[in-house]
Each structure stands twice: as C-alpha cells, then as structure tokens.
Motif scaffolding. Structure first.
Motif, PDB file in Angstrom:
ATOM      1  N   LYS A  95       1.184  -0.445  -0.254  1.00  0.00           N
ATOM      2  CA  LYS A  95       0.264   0.012   0.143  1.00  0.00           C
ATOM      3  C   LYS A  95       0.974   1.284  -0.078  1.00  0.00           C
ATOM      4  O   LYS A  95       1.120   1.514   0.389  1.00  0.00           O
ATOM      5  N   GLN A 141      -2.905   5.334  -1.217  1.00  0.00           N
ATOM      6  CA  GLN A 141      -3.761   6.478  -1.145  1.00  0.00           C
ATOM      7  C   GLN A 141      -3.476   7.863  -1.421  1.00  0.00           C
ATOM      8  O   GLN A 141      -2.614   8.087  -1.454  1.00  0.00           O
ATOM      9  N   THR A 167      -3.336  11.757  -0.590  1.00  0.00           N
ATOM     10  CA  THR A 167      -4.532  12.164   0.538  1.00  0.00           C
ATOM     11  C   THR A 167      -3.807  13.663   0.892  1.00  0.00           C
ATOM     12  O   THR A 167      -2.605  14.173  -0.233  1.00  0.00           O
ATOM     13  N   SER A 200       0.815  10.343   9.538  1.00  0.00           N
ATOM     14  CA  SER A 200      -0.283   9.859   9.669  1.00  0.00           C
ATOM     15  C   SER A 200      -0.294   8.595   8.277  1.00  0.00           C
ATOM     16  O   SER A 200      -0.390   6.988   8.917  1.00  0.00           O
ATOM     17  N   ALA A 201       0.532   8.320   7.658  1.00  0.00           N
ATOM     18  CA  ALA A 201       0.890   7.243   6.529  1.00  0.00           C
ATOM     19  C   ALA A 201       1.811   6.569   7.480  1.00  0.00           C
ATOM     20  O   ALA A 201       2.545   5.783   6.849  1.00  0.00           O
ATOM     21  N   ALA A 233       2.296   5.834  10.430  1.00  0.00           N
ATOM     22  CA  ALA A 233       1.519   5.949  10.990  1.00  0.00           C
ATOM     23  C   ALA A 233       0.554   4.606  11.112  1.00  0.00           C
ATOM     24  O   ALA A 233       0.591   3.217  11.956  1.00  0.00           O
ATOM     25  N   SER A 234       0.570   4.482   9.690  1.00  0.00           N
ATOM     26  CA  SER A 234      -0.283   3.166   8.801  1.00  0.00           C
ATOM     27  C   SER A 234       0.912   2.382   8.085  1.00  0.00           C
ATOM     28  O   SER A 234      -0.029   1.617   7.618  1.00  0.00           O
ATOM     29  N   LYS A 237     -10.346  12.170  11.440  1.00  0.00           N
ATOM     30  CA  LYS A 237     -10.105  12.370  10.623  1.00  0.00           C
ATOM     31  C   LYS A 237      -8.586  11.525  10.278  1.00  0.00           C
ATOM     32  O   LYS A 237      -8.365  10.873   9.251  1.00  0.00           O
ATOM     33  N   LEU A 284      -9.607   7.794   9.220  1.00  0.00           N
ATOM     34  CA  LEU A 284     -10.305   7.937   8.657  1.00  0.00           C
ATOM     35  C   LEU A 284      -8.648   7.820   7.281  1.00  0.00           C
ATOM     36  O   LEU A 284      -9.466   7.271   6.151  1.00  0.00           O
ATOM     37  N   ILE A 285      -8.216   8.683   8.033  1.00  0.00           N
ATOM     38  CA  ILE A 285      -7.092   8.570   6.678  1.00  0.00           C
ATOM     39  C   ILE A 285      -5.724   7.509   7.373  1.00  0.00           C
ATOM     40  O   ILE A 285      -5.833   6.723   6.073  1.00  0.00           O
ATOM     41  N   LEU A 286      -6.231   7.393   8.155  1.00  0.00           N
ATOM     42  CA  LEU A 286      -5.418   5.923   8.868  1.00  0.00           C
ATOM     43  C   LEU A 286      -6.545   4.688   7.678  1.00  0.00           C
ATOM     44  O   LEU A 286      -5.376   3.944   7.338  1.00  0.00           O
ATOM     45  N   GLN A 287      -7.888   4.490   8.053  1.00  0.00           N
ATOM     46  CA  GLN A 287      -8.581   3.742   7.137  1.00  0.00           C
ATOM     47  C   GLN A 287      -7.501   3.616   6.146  1.00  0.00           C
ATOM     48  O   GLN A 287      -8.303   3.165   5.198  1.00  0.00           O
TER      49      GLN A 287
END
Lengths: 368, 354
Positions: free
Chosen positions: A76, A108, A110, A126-127, A129-130, B312, B315-318
C-alpha cells in the motif's frame, strides 16, 4: 474498450510491434514519430514493463503480479499531495491507479486541499503511523518535510518526491519536471519572440516550491537579455487570477509579452487574451494543459504551453516504490524528469481529444 | 443566569443524587459511568469514545504509540483555538478573525526576529501583543460601536490575511526557532512532540476554571444570556466583551506560532487557516457551546476537537481517498451529533442539566 483488455493488447504486440503498427493501412507515420518523440524515454521503459507484466495484471487484485514478481503481500502506497482535489492531478491519480492495478498494489491519495503545509505534514505522519509500504510526496515547502521524511526513512518506509522537490530533503528520488530548467527554457522562448521591452510574468503563489523555481529560471534569462520584468502574484483562485491579469494589462498597455508559470494563471491569461482581443498584439504562453487552456491554445490566444506529463508523475513513483519493496536491491530509485514539452497550436490536437492520460476522461483508450 | 454559569460544577458529580443514592452500596463502573454522563460534556465524551473504539477495532494501526503521537496535531491546535472562541461564543458573538491571527502572528514573529533582530522570546511576545491589540479592536467595534461581530471579524479576517500576504510578499519562509536541530525554545513552543498537547491542556484547564469560578466567567455567561439585564445589574459589559475578544485573538496567534514552529515554515497562504477556522468553531459547537450564546464549556471544546481529530486521523489511517474524506467526515458528524442528542436525553435522566 474495457480496461481489462488493455494489457492483452499490449502483450499481443511484443518487440516487433512497432513494425507491425507501421504497416497498417492509413497509418500516419509522421504523427506516430511525433508522438513517440514527445513521450520520450520514460514511457519507453514503462511500456516495456507493461508488456513484461501485462499477462498477469489482468487477473487484478492483491498480489496479482505474482507470476512475474513472486507473490508479494499487495503493498500500500500513500501519495501526499498539496491540492488533492485539483484537476491538474486527476491524470496523476490515474497514473497511480494504473500502476497499482498492474502490480497488484493499493494506494491512498491524501494531503491538503489548499496547499496547507501543516495538514500535509499531518497526513504524512498518518501515513507513517499506518505503516504504509511507501510514500510519495509533493515537496512544496523547502523545510517542512525534512524531519517527517527522515522519520519515514528511519522507519524503513521509502519516500519519493513527485511534482515538486526541495533541495536538502532526504527523499530517495524526484519524479517530475526540472522546474528551474523549465523556467529557463520558457525564458529563451520569450526572448526569441520579445527581444526587448516589457514583459509581464504571472505566478499564482510566489514562493511555493512547485512554482517559484520556474519564475526564477525565466527571470534569469530575461534579465540577461535586458528585458524589463513585471512579476504579478495572481492568487490561487481562477476568477481572481483573471482580474489580476486584466488589471495588469490595463495598467501596462505597452507590454510586449505576458507569460504564466502555473496552470491556473495560464488558463486565466488565455481567457484575458481572448476577452481583450490581444491575439497578435501581445505574445503569451504558459504551463500545463487544463481543458480551457487546450481550447484557447488551439484557437491561438496563447502561443505555447509547457506540458510536464502529470500521468507519469503518478505512475513512475508507484513503480519506484514497488521495486524498492519487492526487490530489496533496487533501492536506489532513479531521478525521472517527466518532461518539458512545448505544446503549440499545431501539436495540441492529441490533447483536445478526451484522454485518461490527460485526466479528461476515466476511460482507457489506445490512441489511433 | 448564575446557576447556568456554575452548572458544570454544581450539577456534575455533586448534583441531585436520586438514582445514585440507591446504588451507593455499589460504587463501581456503573456509578462512575452515571456521573460522567451527567456532566455537561458527558454525551460528547461518550460519542468520542465510541468513535475511538470503532477505529481501534477496525484499523490495526490506530491504537499504537506512533499514531497517538500522530493524532496530537490533529486536535491540540484546534482545542486551543476553540477554547478562546468559546469565550466569544458564550457572549452570543463569533470571532472569525482567529484565522487571520493564526496566519498573521507567525509572520510578525518572523519579521521581529529576522528584520528587527529581537530574540525569539521577545518576537513571540511582540507578535502576541499585536494579536491582542487586534482582539481589542474587534471588541471595541462590537461592544462600543455595536457592529455585528460576524461582519467586524470578517473584516479583520480579510484585512489581516491581506496584510500577511503583503508583508510576507506571498513567500513562505523558514520559521526562526523551528529549524533542525530544534532548540529548547522551539520544543516548548510547538516543536516538541507533546508541546501542543501540554499547552492545550493547560490553557483549557485555566480557562475552564476562569469560566466556572471567577467573576469574569460569571459575567461572560450573564452577558450572553441577557446583555441588558447584565448591564443593569452593574456588569461592565463593554469591558468584558473587549477582554474576551482579546483572549480569543491571543489564543489564535499562539496556535499560529506553534504550528509554524512545528511545521518549520511560515506560510502566507490564507486557504489553510480559513479551513482551520471552520473546524475550530465546529469543535466548540460539537463540545456543547451554543452558537446563540449564554452557555458553553471549554473542556467540551477540547473533547469536540478530539472528536474531530480522531475522526480525521482514523479515516486517513483507514485509507480513505482525498475525494471521499469530506464526504465521510460530514456523514460522521451528522450521525455523531444525532447520537449526541439521544445520549444527551439519557444524561438529563441521570441528573445533568442543559
């Protein structure tokens, strides 16, 4: 033509394909050569790759490219952008989607809607962290992304810059136009048309790293030729840009040429040229190809626009990130200049037809 | 009026204890739950927890140390902005110029440091003083001259966003004190991982105490409930209003500088702050502050900001794509606020009040 047929079509034409195509009745050899020359080396290597893994890509889904690259978990990738909903990047998103479909990956898209750097930094974090498998980011600020990029690299996440680059950033490679060179080439083009006198230069948001190098490049060349320059900041919204350009012209009617360094002000410039009937009186040109710009270029209101092939700015980073992850050795992504193509009235036709590669339609089609 | 001002304290844990008394033998989760729900902020706390649990269950990387750090900038700046805004909203007014201060303060901070040559600390103080002065100006226009606060602060919003563009010549610059390696000053004022969180909590606690226990807070609520009545009761209405607008501008300028130091860049582009303004006001309203004035809570604004931040980030993490993000955020806000009303009814059943 359904999307799934495309890879087969490509596979159906192995190495000897070019010859086969040229023999086709009614084939315009000149147009073919022109297109080939325009698309350049980047596309050449990409199409080889398309052919290489096309057979398995039609199966789609996670790890769909298994038979070629082994079964991978379906990586991803996260693309952090500064203007996520701007139509300029529609072809970029198609480029990412196509590469991911081909390779069995997901992505994604974003970032921020309005060039808000702190929002982009948040999305970038966030990227991380994900636990994204790779991040591509438009480095529109010279400082803000240095720490986040290093954090990602430390966490083992490859980072590639696309569309805009920042000197001193630790990103592995940059995929996009050489912005300063593009500005210089524009400057040379201007000098050829306007050897002396006054010139207006328009920039939507001065200082942003995706535009500023262009205007600096152009200014450098123009100054060397003793041309006097008026730089105008037009703002990010198209209606405001139009009035800024119109106001500039009305207060500088002796101007010999007007040029823009971003897509929005190029479109606005073309509209003002049309509205005030300046065709033939003032030289004009700019960057990028919105639908309006294409039409007004075709009608001759501006003389040229410079294409940077946004589709490839999505496709190539996705490939780079994929190879980084899947191989363990192809970890030095290449710098890729996605182009500095002058498009004129005579060469704009292929753009005016609806195309997935220009973001004007989502349907994939093979150019005839 | 007075009872409204004090109700988070008086009708909270110590409020009427009809149902709670019968369960005194079993002081457990049930009672604690009952007490939380009886708080003014109770329903939004419940909703926020539900959203957090949803993302924890559905997104493998939500409940990780790394993401908790990532989550902070999604809500801490908004909590501080909303805390200041609550004081203006309780008056029944609104301050739109916080986006202008958010944008303008770091530019002045930069100029004072690089062009005037002041130290980082003095530059910060100088920038904040200018914000406070703008706040005072807003206050005078609204209270003394009686100009609608929406219009007044819209005017100052545009004026100072415009000034930001003029002074910065539309060009972003590196933030003094924000460059790597970040010094102590930078770490305290935004760049440290927990810096904004600590500031947010400190400011929220301070302002909630001021709102609940001081004369200033009491007067603020009184003016918002009945301006004429408050004036006749001897409250110096103009002074309180000016003071609240000054506070609101101060918190906005402070957040602007925090964010500039955190992102290491001073941006002159007004588009981002205009969006942030909207979320700050939304955080205050979601937290339980009335747009019509007369009632509000600073702690609620913090929870409201946390709710929006979790939404927020989650949702971004998802993996939600940019084109869908606003859509899902919008739906989630509607669903959550509808649920909020129902939880609110349950809350009143447990001894809470409006």
């Amino acid at each position: 033509m359904p999307e799934t047929d495309q890879p087969h079509a490509v596979v159906g034409r192995p190495d000897g394909a070019d010859a086969a195509v040229i023999d086709r009745p009614g084939f315009d050899r000149r147009a073919f050569l022109r297109r080939t020359a325009l698309t350049g080396v980047g596309v050449g290597s990409v199409s080889t790759l398309l052919a290489a893994c096309g057979s398995s890509a039609s199966s789609g889904g996670s790890g769909g490219s298994g038979s070629v690259f082994g079964s991978h978990p379906g990586y991803k990738f996260v693309f952090v952008n500064h203007v996520t909903t701007n139509p300029f990047f529609t072809p970029t998103q198609y480029g990412i989607a196509d590469a991911c479909k081909l390779l069995g990956c997901t992505y994604q898209w974003t970032g921020s809607e309005n060039s808000d750097v702190s929002q982009m930094v948040n999305a970038f974090n966030s990227a991380i962290a994900s636990k994204a498998d790779g991040i591509a980011v438009a480095l529109i600020d010279l400082h803000a992304f240095n720490a986040p990029v290093e954090k990602a690299l430390k966490a083992g996440i490859p980072v590639v810059a696309y569309n805009a680059d920042a000197e001193g950033n630790a990103r592995l490679a940059y995929v996009g136009q050489d912005l300063k060179l593009a500005g210089e080439k524009m400057g040379e083009r201007i000098v050829a048309k306007v050897p002396s006198g006054e010139v207006g230069l328009f920039i939507a948001t001065p200082g942003s790293a995706n535009l500023q190098p262009r205007i600096e490049g152009a200014e450098k060349v123009l100054k060397a030729h003793g041309i006097s320059i008026h730089t105008v900041a037009t703002g990010a919204a198209v209606p405001g840009e139009e009035s800024a350009i119109e106001a500039f012209y009305k207060s500088h009617t002796g101007v010999k040429g007007m040029y823009s360094v971003d897509g929005g002000s190029t479109e606005s410039l073309a509209k003002v040229m049309q509205k005030l009937g300046l065709k033939g009186k003032v030289h004009a040109g700019g960057f990028d190809l919105t639908e309006q710009t294409q039409n007004l270029l075709k009608a001759g209101f501006i003389e040229f626009t410079i294409d940077q092939q946004p589709y490839l700015q999505g496709f190539v980073p996705a490939l780079q990130l994929f190879f980084y992850k899947v191989s363990g050795t192809q970890t030095g992504p290449f710098e890729a200049n996605t182009g500095l193509k002058f498009v004129t009235k005579d060469t704009v036709d292929p753009y005016v037809t609806k195309s997935r590669y220009e973001g004007t339609t989502s349907a994939a089609a093979v150019v005839k | 009026m007075a009872s409204v001002a004090q109700d988070p304290a008086s009708t909270g844990p110590g409020g009427p204890e009809g149902p709670a008394q019968s369960r005194r033998a079993l002081p457990g989760w049930r009672q604690i739950g009952s007490r939380i729900i009886a708080l003014r902020e109770g329903s939004i706390i419940v909703i926020t927890l539900v959203v957090a649990i949803y993302f924890s269950a559905n997104t493998s990387n939500f409940l990780t140390g790394g993401n908790l750090e990532t989550l902070l900038p999604y809500f801490a700046p908004f909590a501080i902005l909303a805390a200041g805004e609550v004081f203006v909203m309780i008056l029944g007014e609104i301050d739109l110029s916080i986006a202008g201060m958010y944008l303008f303060a770091p530019i002045i901070y930069y100029k004072l440091n690089t062009s005037v040559g002041l130290s980082l600390g003095l530059s910060l103080i100088g920038a904040l003083l200018i914000c406070v002065a703008v706040g005072a100006m807003n206050g005078v226009f609204v209270s003394v001259l009686g100009i609608n606060s929406f219009v007044t602060t819209l005017g100052t919003l545009f004026t100072f966003e415009g000034l930001s563009l003029i002074i910065s010549k539309g060009t972003p610059v590196a933030t003094p004190g924000g460059q790597v390696p970040v010094g102590t000053f930078g770490k305290v004022f935004g760049a440290g991982t927990y810096s904004e969180l600590i500031w947010a909590i400190a400011i929220v606690v301070l302002l909630q105490v001021a709102l609940t226990f001081t004369r200033w807070g009491l007067y603020t609520v009184a003016i918002g409930s009945n301006k004429l009545g408050a004036a006749e009761a001897g409250v110096r209405v103009n002074l309180v209003m000016i003071r609240n607008f000054m506070l609101c501008a101060l918190t906005a300028g402070l957040v602007g500088i925090f964010e500039a130091i955190r992102a290491q860049t001073v941006q002159p582009n007004p588009a981002g702050p205009n969006e942030i303004l909207f979320f700050a006001v939304a955080a205050a309203v979601i937290g339980g502050t009335l747009l019509t004035g007369g009632s509000g809570t600073v702690v609620g604004a913090l929870i409201g900001a946390l709710f929006l931040g979790i939404l927020k980030d989650g949702l971004i993490l998802q993996g939600v794509q940019a084109n869908y993000l606003l859509f899902y955020t919008g739906l989630a806000v509607i669903v959550a606020m509808t649920a909020n009303v129902f939880v609110g009814r349950a809350r009143r059943g447990h001894g809470g009040s409006d």
